[in-house]
Write a protein that holds these residues in place. Structure first.
Motif, PDB file in Angstrom:
ATOM      1  N   TYR A 112       0.843  -1.209   0.000  1.00 45.43           N
ATOM      2  CA  TYR A 112       0.000   0.000   0.000  1.00 45.43           C
ATOM      3  C   TYR A 112       0.871   1.250   0.000  1.00 45.43           C
ATOM      4  CZ  TYR A 112      -3.678   3.275   1.232  1.00 45.43           C
ATOM      5  OH  TYR A 112      -4.561   4.336   1.222  1.00 45.43           O
ATOM      6  N   LYS A 115       2.512   1.837  -3.387  1.00 43.68           N
ATOM      7  CA  LYS A 115       1.549   2.187  -4.435  1.00 43.68           C
ATOM      8  C   LYS A 115       1.814   1.448  -5.753  1.00 43.68           C
ATOM      9  CE  LYS A 115       0.324   6.633  -2.464  1.00 43.68           C
ATOM     10  NZ  LYS A 115      -0.337   6.027  -1.361  1.00 43.68           N
ATOM     11  N   TRP A 126      -1.760  -4.341  -3.439  1.00 44.96           N
ATOM     12  CA  TRP A 126      -2.151  -4.687  -2.070  1.00 44.96           C
ATOM     13  C   TRP A 126      -3.498  -5.393  -2.037  1.00 44.96           C
ATOM     14  CZ3 TRP A 126      -6.573  -2.995   0.259  1.00 44.96           C
ATOM     15  CH2 TRP A 126      -7.182  -1.876  -0.272  1.00 44.96           C
TER      16      TRP A 126
END
Length: 179
Positions: A112, A115, A126
């Motif tokens: 996360y 990205k 993710w």
């Protein structure tokens, strides 16, 4: 009662994901070999669906005792020792599943932060990793349930399988494999 509902939901979701994966694969094969227009996204989605289906399937197999068992030594043990071994092995399995759940959560947090997205579809990576802690948490739950049953002395949990000789006796004369 809630465990039964959870089991039904797992079976439905796993089946839905598996069938969806098969349909995506079938679509990709038709597009590639009949129309000569292979969809670039199909492999990514297929892998996503199948991995999710399999991780949920791990918990289903554990819950319903459809996992691989090597019980050559286990069959020779006395009932009290089997009870102890069953309890211990399920607690070890639960501990490992909890470790993998925590590791999965850390993996999701890192993905996360970074990205990262998938190459063809652009799904945040993710999201694809979410199944690891979910599947491992389900397995931990079922390991704890099985350990609790073993501690209580639930005979089906401890002696649940049918040994090969008993299976042959039961299937003889019923059109089974008994010879």
């Amino acid at each position: 009662m809630w465990l039964r509902r959870l089991g039904k939901a797992e079976e439905f979701l796993s089946g839905l994901l598996f069938v969806s994966g098969v349909l995506v694969s079938l679509y990709a094969v038709i597009m590639r070999y009949i129309f000569n227009m292979p969809p670039a996204w199909s492999l990514e989605i297929f892998e996503f669906l199948m991995v999710w289906s399999v991780f949920i399937g791990f918990a289903i197999a554990l819950r319903s005792n459809h996992h691989i068992v090597v019980d050559l030594l286990y069959d020779k043990l006395s009932y009290p020792v089997k009870r102890f071994v069953s309890t211990l092995s399920n607690l070890i399995g639960a501990g490992y599943s909890i470790f993998m759940t925590i590791t999965g959560i850390k993996m999701i947090a890192l993905a996360y932060e970074q990205k990262i997205v998938t190459i063809d579809v652009g799904i945040p990576i993710w999201i694809t990793y979410v199944i690891m802690p979910v599947g491992m948490a389900l397995m931990a739950l079922y390991f704890f349930v099985k350990a609790f049953k073993a501690i209580k002395g639930d005979r089906e949990e401890i002696m649940g399988h049918i040994d090969h000789e008993q299976y042959l006796k039961e299937t003889q004369g019923k059109g089974g494999l008994g010879v």
